[in-house]
Design an enzyme around this catalytic site. Structure first.
Site, PDB file in Angstrom:
ATOM      1  N   LYS A  47       0.830  -1.204   0.000  1.00 54.58           N
ATOM      2  CA  LYS A  47       0.000   0.000   0.000  1.00 54.58           C
ATOM      3  C   LYS A  47       0.869   1.261   0.000  1.00 54.58           C
ATOM      4  O   LYS A  47       0.539   2.256  -0.661  1.00 54.58           O
ATOM      5  CB  LYS A  47      -0.915  -0.009   1.223  1.00 54.58           C
ATOM      6  CG  LYS A  47      -1.702   1.283   1.455  1.00 54.58           C
ATOM      7  CD  LYS A  47      -2.582   1.168   2.677  1.00 54.58           C
ATOM      8  CE  LYS A  47      -3.124   2.534   3.116  1.00 54.58           C
ATOM      9  NZ  LYS A  47      -3.894   3.203   2.063  1.00 54.58           N
ATOM     10  N   SER A  53       6.212 -15.396  -1.742  1.00 53.50           N
ATOM     11  CA  SER A  53       5.312 -16.280  -1.007  1.00 53.50           C
ATOM     12  C   SER A  53       6.017 -17.633  -0.939  1.00 53.50           C
ATOM     13  O   SER A  53       7.201 -17.701  -0.611  1.00 53.50           O
ATOM     14  CB  SER A  53       3.956 -16.365  -1.716  1.00 53.50           C
ATOM     15  OG  SER A  53       3.071 -17.221  -1.050  1.00 53.50           O
ATOM     16  N   TYR A  55       0.841 -20.295   9.130  1.00 51.02           N
ATOM     17  CA  TYR A  55       1.729 -19.849   8.054  1.00 51.02           C
ATOM     18  C   TYR A  55       0.966 -19.806   6.732  1.00 51.02           C
ATOM     19  O   TYR A  55       1.054 -18.834   5.971  1.00 51.02           O
ATOM     20  CB  TYR A  55       2.922 -20.791   7.943  1.00 51.02           C
ATOM     21  CG  TYR A  55       3.874 -20.467   6.818  1.00 51.02           C
ATOM     22  CD1 TYR A  55       4.778 -19.427   6.920  1.00 51.02           C
ATOM     23  CD2 TYR A  55       3.862 -21.230   5.649  1.00 51.02           C
ATOM     24  CE1 TYR A  55       5.657 -19.137   5.888  1.00 51.02           C
ATOM     25  CE2 TYR A  55       4.747 -20.957   4.615  1.00 51.02           C
ATOM     26  CZ  TYR A  55       5.635 -19.908   4.737  1.00 51.02           C
ATOM     27  OH  TYR A  55       6.506 -19.633   3.705  1.00 51.02           O
ATOM     28  N   LYS A 104       0.138 -16.706   4.006  1.00 51.24           N
ATOM     29  CA  LYS A 104       0.555 -16.764   2.604  1.00 51.24           C
ATOM     30  C   LYS A 104      -0.644 -16.786   1.649  1.00 51.24           C
ATOM     31  O   LYS A 104      -0.634 -16.116   0.614  1.00 51.24           O
ATOM     32  CB  LYS A 104       1.453 -17.980   2.372  1.00 51.24           C
ATOM     33  CG  LYS A 104       2.813 -17.883   3.044  1.00 51.24           C
ATOM     34  CD  LYS A 104       3.584 -16.657   2.580  1.00 51.24           C
ATOM     35  CE  LYS A 104       4.991 -16.612   3.153  1.00 51.24           C
ATOM     36  NZ  LYS A 104       5.737 -15.404   2.739  1.00 51.24           N
ATOM     37  N   THR A 116      17.369 -21.855   3.078  1.00 46.76           N
ATOM     38  CA  THR A 116      17.539 -20.622   3.845  1.00 46.76           C
ATOM     39  C   THR A 116      17.559 -20.979   5.329  1.00 46.76           C
ATOM     40  O   THR A 116      17.603 -22.152   5.690  1.00 46.76           O
ATOM     41  CB  THR A 116      16.385 -19.642   3.562  1.00 46.76           C
ATOM     42  OG1 THR A 116      15.162 -20.195   4.088  1.00 46.76           O
ATOM     43  CG2 THR A 116      16.219 -19.405   2.070  1.00 46.76           C
TER      44      THR A 116
END
Length: 265
Positions: free
Chosen positions: A116, A135, A149, A153, A184
């Site tokens: 936004k 995502s 979670y 998403k 990751t």
């Protein structure tokens, strides 16, 4: 062509890899994270093209300030990557209310406020801009124990898909990146709820053990980042970008199942 990039969550994982690859390729990056000093080495290596700034997704003022600082510094933003996020694991009954609020505040509300905030700046640019929402395959399919979670998403994917239609006439493009399990620190940084004995023999516990084993085969984080970069070079970038063979297989299977459910009605 040198582009001006704005990236959240640049301290590690996909955000860090994006930052490093873009700088090596000659682009300019305004990288945001909670501890800007973590990018000191890159800022010193690329003093004219790497800028690190503070951003906390749970603090709307810091989001607005970081976006404004990037626009003041660059004069424009060509590509913005909403990448920062957290993960929570546990059956719904196991999750504490503060943990629920934090997950949605970061992944969903924070990402919404970021987008936004970006739109007015991109809308005024003659060339518009490209927003990448990171995502995962978990934005379209689900696993036991990841209900919260997935809520974050699935929620941000719905927001992006609708918003893309709102701003298409301003030449603002969106892409939702949906990688499969990636190498990751996601697993290590997961907030894991205290297990309840009632769920010991359910699929939730099976996934818990899978997490403890390291998630099995993982996508290479640099390859994931590279595919995101390549996507921005397209004249007509896709709204959704599944990344990796696991994600493509799981998303295809999940969508086929949903179609079969519709056909049964």
């Amino acid at each position: 062509m040198n582009k001006k990039w704005f990236i959240t969550g640049a301290s590690s994982g996909i955000g860090r890899s994006l930052t490093e690859q873009l700088l090596k390729a000659g682009h300019t990056v305004f990288a945001t994270l909670r501890r800007p000093e973590q990018l000191k080495e890159l800022s010193e290596q690329y003093p004219e093209r790497c800028y690190a700034d503070y951003l906390e997704l749970t603090d709307p003022e810091s989001i607005q300030r970081a976006v404004a600082n990037a626009c003041d510094k660059f004069g424009q933003i060509d590509v913005a990557v909403s990448n920062a996020g957290i993960g929570v694991f546990g059956a719904a009954e196991e999750l504490d209310i503060p943990v629920i609020r934090k997950q949605l505040e970061v992944n969903l509300l924070g990402s919404i406020i970021l987008i936004k905030t970006l739109i007015p700046f991109l809308r005024k640019q003659p060339h518009g801009g490209h927003i990448i929402q990171v995502s995962s395959e978990g934005g379209q399919i689900t696993y036991p124990g990841f209900s919260l979670y997935h809520a974050s998403k699935w929620g941000i994917e719905g927001f992006v898909e609708a918003t893309a239609q709102d701003v298409a006439s301003f030449n603002i493009r969106f892409t939702i990146a949906e990688p499969g399990p990636t190498g990751t620190n996601f697993g290590k940084s997961l907030t894991i709820a205290e297990p309840m004995e009632a769920y010991e023999k359910t699929p939730v516990n099976g996934i818990r053990k899978f997490i403890e084993s390291g998630f099995g085969e993982l996508e290479d984080v640099d390859q994931v980042a590279m595919q995101i970069i390549q996507c921005t070079e397209s004249v007509n970038p896709p709204l959704r970008l599944p990344i990796g063979s696991v994600a493509k297989k799981n998303l295809t299977s999940g969508l086929q199942k949903r179609l079969r459910d519709i056909e049964m009605i």
